[in-house]
Design an enzyme around this catalytic site. Structure first.
Site, PDB file in Angstrom:
ATOM      1  CE1 TYR A 234     -29.029  -8.314 -37.311  1.00 31.82           C
ATOM      2  CE2 TYR A 234     -27.228  -9.900 -36.973  1.00 31.82           C
ATOM      3  CZ  TYR A 234     -28.835  -8.622 -36.679  1.00 31.82           C
ATOM      4  OH  TYR A 234     -29.613  -9.545 -35.758  1.00 31.82           O
TER       5      TYR A 234
ATOM      6  CB  THR B   5     -27.878 -10.020 -31.760  1.00 28.37           C
ATOM      7  OG1 THR B   5     -27.433 -10.876 -32.135  1.00 28.37           O
ATOM      8  CG2 THR B   5     -27.472  -8.381 -32.026  1.00 28.37           C
ATOM      9  CG  ASP B   6     -25.530 -13.666 -29.106  1.00 24.47           C
ATOM     10  OD1 ASP B   6     -26.299 -13.117 -30.078  1.00 24.47           O
ATOM     11  OD2 ASP B   6     -25.361 -14.713 -28.802  1.00 24.47           O
ATOM     12  CD  GLU B   7     -25.139 -12.066 -34.553  1.00 22.08           C
ATOM     13  OE1 GLU B   7     -23.766 -11.494 -35.300  1.00 22.08           O
ATOM     14  OE2 GLU B   7     -25.769 -12.597 -34.879  1.00 22.08           O
TER      15      GLU B   7
ATOM     16  CE  LYS C 163     -31.210  -5.733 -33.977  1.00 20.19           C
ATOM     17  NZ  LYS C 163     -32.421  -5.996 -34.286  1.00 20.19           N
TER      18      LYS C 163
END
Ligand code: NAD
Length: 349
Positions: A157, A132-134, A161
């Site tokens: 989260y 993810t870009d998060e 990741k």
């Protein structure tokens, strides 16, 4: 091409299954069917001769070893994960277990299997990790994430990741496993679990509830239609060089309030309220998510240049398609909606 695909009963995984089967491949889905796994998302492909399903936990090493041995994949697409930021605030442990430990187990089993392949199959093998870009943290008003952006995860989260991305890179660098990583922006579309923003708004509107938006609603996300993302992942499996990372975004930065406005507009067209009021009159600003990232935006220049990918679906038409899909598919969401529209992720004093 035979793809071992984890998390295929989820939102993006099921879209990728459809994409790979449409491209003439065979797919073994491995999915634990957690609360977020919806078998009905695979109904369309269940009878396809190239489709198989195994209910298993990616943390179960013997089960993963048997799956590699029996299915003999040409490549892996790893999407299984705990994915809801609010749940990671309420209970981080399962995020570490699945996203970190599960990824390590899968990497170990993929490596053992890959080492046993003959040289041409070893060279063609890919382990595609969907992230993810998060992991990059939060942006100010300017700039976009790209493949060189340093990691700065800020929620349990995104931290889990980020950890899994580091493990995947390490298995590539240290052991030579041909890994590819995708860091993509906010996906939306049909079959997204009801707890995520767009389905929550649609399903709460249908039951006459208020439409909660966190904080001031001005958080910016880059919205990517799930079928565009599935096509990007299929291209990476086919053509990405080992060790590559690609950032994938929809080139569609919108605030959460703007997205809510689009959802409400589509509902006004397709399912107007009985009292004639516009759906947007039910929008309510509520207490913000702790540590809520302000802005994400993704520069997809590399995947556009190297693999010829670009998004095909504009956010306006994608949101309208998504609203129409939920209106037409109550049979998909009514068995899973239960308490998923309730607020989570608030830290109690
Ligand atoms: P999802 O929550 O809809 O689906 C996750 C799937 O993984 C479910 O079917 C679930 O049953 C399965 N699963 C969970 N734990 C498992 C385990 N231990 N063993 C086997 N299966 C397990 O998720 P999604 O939105 O489709 O996301 C897929 C991937 O893409 C995730 O890795 C996520 O981090 C990443 N991602 C998602 C988005 C997004 O906007 N949705 C954006 C960027 C990246």
């Amino acid at each position: 091409m035979r793809t071992l695909l984890t998390g295929g009963a989820g939102f993006i995984g099921s879209a990728l299954v459809r994409e790979l089967l449409a491209r003439g491949g065979e797919v073994l889905v491995i999915d634990k069917l957690t609360y977020a796994g919806v078998e009905a998302s695979l109904d369309e492909v269940a009878a396809h001769p190239g489709f198989r399903f195994l209910k298993a936990d990616i943390c179960d090493a013997p089960a993963m070893a048997a799956a590699f041995r029996d299915f003999r994949p040409d490549r892996v697409a790893h999407l299984a994960a705990e994915t809801h930021v609010d749940r990671s605030i309420d209970g981080p442990a399962v995020f570490i277990q699945t996203n970190v430990v599960g990824t390590q187990v899968l990497l170990d089993q993929a490596l053992a299997y890959w080492r046993g392949l003959e040289s041409r199959a070893r060279a063609a093998f890919r382990f595609l990790h969907v992230s993810t870009d998060e992991v990059f943290g939060s942006l100010g008003a300017e700039g976009r994430f790209d493949e060189t952006t340093p990691y700065d995860p800020r929620s349990p989260y995104s931290a889990s990741k980020a950890a899994s991305d580091h493990l995947v890179r390490a298995w590539g660098q240290t052991f030579g496993l041909p890994v590819v990583i995708s860091n993509c922006s906010n996906n939306y579309g049909p079959r997204q679990f009801p707890e995520k923003l767009i389905p929550t708004l649609i399903l709460r509107a249908l039951s006459g509830q208020s439409l909660p938006i966190y904080g001031d609603g001005l958080q910016v996300r880059d919205w990517l239609f799930v079928e565009d993302h599935a096509r990007a992942l299929a291209l990476m499996l086919e053509a990405a060089e080992p060790g590559r990372t690609y950032c994938v975004g929809g080139d569609a930065e919108r605030t959460n309030l703007q997205v809510a406005g689009m959802v409400c507009g589509a509902l006004d067209d397709l399912r107007p309220r009985d009292d004639g009021a516009p759906h947007r009159s039910a929008i309510r600003l509520v207490e913000d998510r702790p540590g809520h990232d302000r802005r994400y935006a993704v520069d997809s220049a590399a995947i556009r240049r190297d693999l010829g990918w670009r998004p095909h679906v504009s956010v306006e038409s994608g949101v309208a398609r998504t609203v129409a899909w939920y209106l037409q598919n109550e049979g998909w969401w009514s068995p899973v909606v239960a308490d998923s529209l309730e607020r989570r992720g608030l830290i109690k004093a």
